[in-house]
Design a protein around this motif. Sequence first.
Motif, PDB file in Angstrom:
ATOM      1  N   ALA A  49       0.831  -1.217   0.000  1.00 25.90           N
ATOM      2  CA  ALA A  49       0.000   0.000   0.000  1.00 25.90           C
ATOM      3  C   ALA A  49       0.864   1.265   0.000  1.00 25.90           C
ATOM      4  O   ALA A  49       0.552   2.241   0.673  1.00 25.90           O
ATOM      5  CB  ALA A  49      -0.984   0.000   1.170  1.00 25.90           C
ATOM      6  N   LEU A  50       1.941   1.236  -0.768  1.00 29.69           N
ATOM      7  CA  LEU A  50       2.802   2.403  -0.926  1.00 29.69           C
ATOM      8  C   LEU A  50       2.539   3.042  -2.282  1.00 29.69           C
ATOM      9  O   LEU A  50       2.140   2.363  -3.221  1.00 29.69           O
ATOM     10  CB  LEU A  50       4.275   1.992  -0.842  1.00 29.69           C
ATOM     11  N   VAL A  51       2.766   4.345  -2.362  1.00 30.13           N
ATOM     12  CA  VAL A  51       2.631   5.059  -3.624  1.00 30.13           C
ATOM     13  C   VAL A  51       3.959   5.735  -3.928  1.00 30.13           C
ATOM     14  O   VAL A  51       4.793   5.913  -3.054  1.00 30.13           O
ATOM     15  CB  VAL A  51       1.488   6.101  -3.580  1.00 30.13           C
ATOM     16  N   GLY A  52       4.156   6.103  -5.185  1.00 33.84           N
ATOM     17  CA  GLY A  52       5.380   6.777  -5.563  1.00 33.84           C
ATOM     18  C   GLY A  52       5.719   6.510  -7.005  1.00 33.84           C
ATOM     19  O   GLY A  52       4.830   6.336  -7.837  1.00 33.84           O
ATOM     20  N   PHE A  53       7.018   6.448  -7.298  1.00 30.42           N
ATOM     21  CA  PHE A  53       7.430   6.175  -8.673  1.00 30.42           C
ATOM     22  C   PHE A  53       8.765   5.446  -8.675  1.00 30.42           C
ATOM     23  O   PHE A  53       9.511   5.447  -7.697  1.00 30.42           O
ATOM     24  CB  PHE A  53       7.505   7.458  -9.498  1.00 30.42           C
ATOM     25  N   VAL A  54       9.032   4.805  -9.784  1.00 32.65           N
ATOM     26  CA  VAL A  54      10.315   4.141 -10.017  1.00 32.65           C
ATOM     27  C   VAL A  54      10.689   4.395 -11.472  1.00 32.65           C
ATOM     28  O   VAL A  54       9.852   4.302 -12.360  1.00 32.65           O
ATOM     29  CB  VAL A  54      10.252   2.625  -9.694  1.00 32.65           C
ATOM     30  N   GLY A  55      11.931   4.784 -11.689  1.00 31.38           N
ATOM     31  CA  GLY A  55      12.352   5.075 -13.057  1.00 31.38           C
ATOM     32  C   GLY A  55      13.857   5.010 -13.211  1.00 31.38           C
ATOM     33  O   GLY A  55      14.598   5.106 -12.233  1.00 31.38           O
ATOM     34  N   ASN A  56      14.288   4.821 -14.436  1.00 31.22           N
ATOM     35  CA  ASN A  56      15.717   4.780 -14.753  1.00 31.22           C
ATOM     36  C   ASN A  56      16.209   6.179 -15.082  1.00 31.22           C
ATOM     37  O   ASN A  56      15.488   6.981 -15.658  1.00 31.22           O
ATOM     38  CB  ASN A  56      15.971   3.894 -15.971  1.00 31.22           C
ATOM     39  N   ASP A  57      17.461   6.432 -14.733  1.00 30.48           N
ATOM     40  CA  ASP A  57      18.151   7.612 -15.224  1.00 30.48           C
ATOM     41  C   ASP A  57      19.614   7.235 -15.435  1.00 30.48           C
ATOM     42  O   ASP A  57      19.970   6.055 -15.318  1.00 30.48           O
ATOM     43  CB  ASP A  57      17.967   8.825 -14.290  1.00 30.48           C
ATOM     44  N   SER A  58      20.460   8.182 -15.743  1.00 31.35           N
ATOM     45  CA  SER A  58      21.847   7.865 -16.082  1.00 31.35           C
ATOM     46  C   SER A  58      22.637   7.286 -14.914  1.00 31.35           C
ATOM     47  O   SER A  58      23.657   6.640 -15.115  1.00 31.35           O
ATOM     48  CB  SER A  58      22.550   9.113 -16.616  1.00 31.35           C
ATOM     49  N   ALA A  59      22.179   7.470 -13.684  1.00 32.18           N
ATOM     50  CA  ALA A  59      22.887   6.969 -12.505  1.00 32.18           C
ATOM     51  C   ALA A  59      22.359   5.617 -12.024  1.00 32.18           C
ATOM     52  O   ALA A  59      22.886   5.054 -11.084  1.00 32.18           O
ATOM     53  CB  ALA A  59      22.803   7.984 -11.376  1.00 32.18           C
ATOM     54  N   GLY A  60      21.290   5.102 -12.611  1.00 30.09           N
ATOM     55  CA  GLY A  60      20.712   3.831 -12.172  1.00 30.09           C
ATOM     56  C   GLY A  60      19.209   3.931 -12.087  1.00 30.09           C
ATOM     57  O   GLY A  60      18.560   4.475 -12.964  1.00 30.09           O
ATOM     58  N   VAL A  61      18.647   3.425 -11.001  1.00 29.79           N
ATOM     59  CA  VAL A  61      17.201   3.449 -10.791  1.00 29.79           C
ATOM     60  C   VAL A  61      16.905   4.350  -9.597  1.00 29.79           C
ATOM     61  O   VAL A  61      17.535   4.232  -8.542  1.00 29.79           O
ATOM     62  CB  VAL A  61      16.646   2.031 -10.536  1.00 29.79           C
ATOM     63  N   LEU A  62      15.947   5.243  -9.772  1.00 29.42           N
ATOM     64  CA  LEU A  62      15.498   6.113  -8.691  1.00 29.42           C
ATOM     65  C   LEU A  62      14.115   5.637  -8.264  1.00 29.42           C
ATOM     66  O   LEU A  62      13.219   5.479  -9.098  1.00 29.42           O
ATOM     67  CB  LEU A  62      15.427   7.568  -9.156  1.00 29.42           C
ATOM     68  N   ILE A  63      13.953   5.386  -6.965  1.00 29.92           N
ATOM     69  CA  ILE A  63      12.682   4.936  -6.397  1.00 29.92           C
ATOM     70  C   ILE A  63      12.279   5.944  -5.345  1.00 29.92           C
ATOM     71  O   ILE A  63      13.082   6.306  -4.480  1.00 29.92           O
ATOM     72  CB  ILE A  63      12.816   3.551  -5.745  1.00 29.92           C
ATOM     73  N   GLU A  64      11.046   6.412  -5.401  1.00 29.51           N
ATOM     74  CA  GLU A  64      10.520   7.290  -4.366  1.00 29.51           C
ATOM     75  C   GLU A  64       9.196   6.713  -3.900  1.00 29.51           C
ATOM     76  O   GLU A  64       8.294   6.470  -4.715  1.00 29.51           O
ATOM     77  CB  GLU A  64      10.335   8.715  -4.904  1.00 29.51           C
ATOM     78  N   LEU A  65       9.086   6.440  -2.610  1.00 23.40           N
ATOM     79  CA  LEU A  65       7.923   5.791  -2.037  1.00 23.40           C
ATOM     80  C   LEU A  65       7.345   6.611  -0.900  1.00 23.40           C
ATOM     81  O   LEU A  65       8.071   7.300  -0.190  1.00 23.40           O
ATOM     82  CB  LEU A  65       8.305   4.405  -1.482  1.00 23.40           C
ATOM     83  N   GLU A  66       6.035   6.480  -0.709  1.00 21.65           N
ATOM     84  CA  GLU A  66       5.349   7.167   0.374  1.00 21.65           C
ATOM     85  C   GLU A  66       4.268   6.259   0.920  1.00 21.65           C
ATOM     86  O   GLU A  66       3.580   5.579   0.157  1.00 21.65           O
ATOM     87  CB  GLU A  66       4.741   8.471  -0.153  1.00 21.65           C
ATOM     88  N   GLY A  67       4.124   6.240   2.242  1.00 14.74           N
ATOM     89  CA  GLY A  67       3.084   5.423   2.864  1.00 14.74           C
ATOM     90  C   GLY A  67       3.234   5.396   4.367  1.00 14.74           C
ATOM     91  O   GLY A  67       3.979   6.181   4.951  1.00 14.74           O
ATOM     92  N   GLN A  68       2.515   4.482   4.998  1.00 10.44           N
ATOM     93  CA  GLN A  68       2.586   4.332   6.445  1.00 10.44           C
ATOM     94  C   GLN A  68       3.992   3.883   6.838  1.00 10.44           C
ATOM     95  O   GLN A  68       4.551   2.985   6.196  1.00 10.44           O
ATOM     96  CB  GLN A  68       1.559   3.314   6.913  1.00 10.44           C
ATOM     97  N   PRO A  69       4.582   4.450   7.888  1.00 11.86           N
ATOM     98  CA  PRO A  69       5.945   4.086   8.288  1.00 11.86           C
ATOM     99  C   PRO A  69       6.120   2.584   8.570  1.00 11.86           C
ATOM    100  O   PRO A  69       7.181   2.043   8.324  1.00 11.86           O
ATOM    101  CB  PRO A  69       6.189   4.908   9.540  1.00 11.86           C
ATOM    102  N   ALA A  70       5.092   1.910   9.043  1.00  5.78           N
ATOM    103  CA  ALA A  70       5.205   0.484   9.349  1.00  5.78           C
ATOM    104  C   ALA A  70       5.371  -0.364   8.110  1.00  5.78           C
ATOM    105  O   ALA A  70       5.850  -1.492   8.180  1.00  5.78           O
ATOM    106  CB  ALA A  70       3.970   0.019  10.131  1.00  5.78           C
ATOM    107  N   ALA A  71       4.959   0.145   6.934  1.00  4.94           N
ATOM    108  CA  ALA A  71       5.062  -0.627   5.695  1.00  4.94           C
ATOM    109  C   ALA A  71       6.514  -0.770   5.319  1.00  4.94           C
ATOM    110  O   ALA A  71       6.935  -1.676   4.696  1.00  4.94           O
ATOM    111  CB  ALA A  71       4.276   0.041   4.572  1.00  4.94           C
TER     112      ALA A  71
END
Length: 71
Positions: A49-71
Motif C-alpha cells: 500500500a505504498l505510492v510513488g514512482f520508479v524510473g531509470n536515469d543515467s545513474a541507475g534506478v530512482l525509487i521514491e515511495l510514500e506510505g505508512q511508516p510500518a510498511a
Amino acid sequence: MAHPMLERAWPLVLDNPADRVARQQLRVQGVVQGVGFRPFVFRLATHLALVGFVGNDSAGVLIELEGQPAA
C-alpha cells in the motif's frame, strides 16, 4: 534559492500522528536493465500500500515511495 519544502531531509514524516506518512527516496545502482526490476518494485509497493514512482536515469534506478511508516 530552493523551495523550503525541497530542503527537508529524508525520510519526511508529518507531525500529525493521525496522518503519519513517511516518504523515502532510494537509489539503486548496478545491472537492473532487462531483469524486471521496475515491475517487481511496482508489485511490491502495491502489495504494501505504498505510492510513488520508479524510473531509470543515467545513474541507475530512482525509487521514491510514500506510505505508512510500518510498511
